[in-house]
Scaffold this motif. Structure first.
Motif: not given
Length: 328
Positions: A102, A145, A149, A152-153
């Motif tokens: 990830q 997804k 993420s 959002e970062e």
């Protein structure tokens, strides 16, 4: 002449009953009924030899790792990040095993997408950077997804729906020439795929001009959306410049059960100038005999969709031809 020792040879007459299993009649009977044959002595010897420990040794394949593959994982991940070359991870299984995480995906996404962000309306990114960004978005690991993420970062905040993610993506000012990956232009039309495509579809008005191959895939995806009964997918694909055709309307009406929302979306499509009916006038025959015959048939069968479609076709034709509906 020396006297020779007599040797007794067992025969059928003098043999005991239990020793007569190989007699001619019983042997033929066993073969006839499909009895299993007994292995020969040579076969037993070969089988024993094969089962020896020294004969069962596996031939282990010795894999020679390259200098790059022998580097520590941390150094490999840094090389992967700075090179921004997605194909590096697919050159060998060893590299793929060390680069799949990830953390690496997030760093790589930032590295590649940053080259197509921060553009004004008239500015254009290079074709190399655009191709790399589309390739990244099309990778299997790039899911809705993971993309959320990453957003959002980039834009910390509380996100509750797709509209907020769309606003965050728009604030990053992506290049208007960025083409969505092919995997988002075809079914199955799940909620995640629809949300992911919505991020990119808002900025595209003419997919055919941006990429003819993507346009062809979008046409197939459009047919799948009609079959699956997904008006949201139909609306998004039309908003990206897909021109409605008579075949599209036939597929929606005759082949797919005439979903009202989908038929209205096709016949009420607005082109990029905002005029209703310009595209329909060119590519959709509102007097198509197959459509009217289907409407009349189902109307006689008691299906209210027949009367509904008749009214809709008349209304659209009157709107385009500037003819009062009562005269049709």
């Amino acid at each position: 002449m020396a006297q020779m020792t007599a040797i007794k040879v067992r025969g059928k007459r003098s043999a005991k009953p239990q020793e007569k299993w190989t007699s001619g009649k019983k042997r033929r009977k066993n073969i006839a009924i499909g009895a299993p044959s007994f292995p020969t002595f040579a076969a037993l010897v070969d089988s024993t030899a094969l089962n020896r420990p020294d004969q069962r040794k596996r031939r282990r394949r010795h894999i020679c790792l390259s200098t790059l593959e022998q580097l520590p994982t941390e150094i490999l991940q840094d090389i992967f990040d700075y090179s921004a070359n997605i194909e590096l991870a697919f050159t060998s299984r060893t590299l793929w095993a060390q680069l799949r995480s990830q953390h690496v995906y997030m760093r790589l996404t930032t590295r590649i997408l940053s080259r197509v962000l921060g553009y004004e309306d008239k500015e254009r990114a290079s074709s190399t950077d655009l191709a790399a960004a589309t390739r990244l978005l099309g990778c299997k690991f790039m899911t809705w997804k993971l993309f959320r993420s990453w957003l959002e970062e980039q834009r910390p905040g509380v996100y509750r729906n797709t509209d907020q993610f769309l606003t965050a993506w728009s604030d990053l000012r992506p290049s208007m020439d960025l083409v969505p990956p092919i995997k988002l232009l075809r079914g199955p039309w799940t909620s995640e795929r629809l949300s992911f495509l919505r991020i990119f579809s808002r900025a595209i008005e003419n997919l055919l001009e941006l990429s003819p191959p993507h346009y062809e895939v979008a046409l197939s995806g459009f047919a799948e959306a009609v079959t699956e009964g997904s008006p949201n997918a139909v609306g998004m694909l039309l908003s990206m410049g897909l021109a409605p055709t008579t075949e599209m309307v036939r597929h929606a009406v005759i082949d797919s059960g005439c979903d009202k929302d989908i038929v209205i979306a096709i016949l009420s499509h607005r082109n990029c100038e905002g005029h209703v009916g310009d595209v329909s006038t060119t590519n959709v025959d509102l007097l198509d005999p197959a459509l009217w015959s289907w409407a009349e048939k189902v109307r006689r069968d008691g299906n209210e969709k027949g009367e509904w479609l008749t009214r809709l076709l008349r209304s659209k034709f009157a709107e385009i031809a500037a003819v009062p509906d009562a005269e049709l």
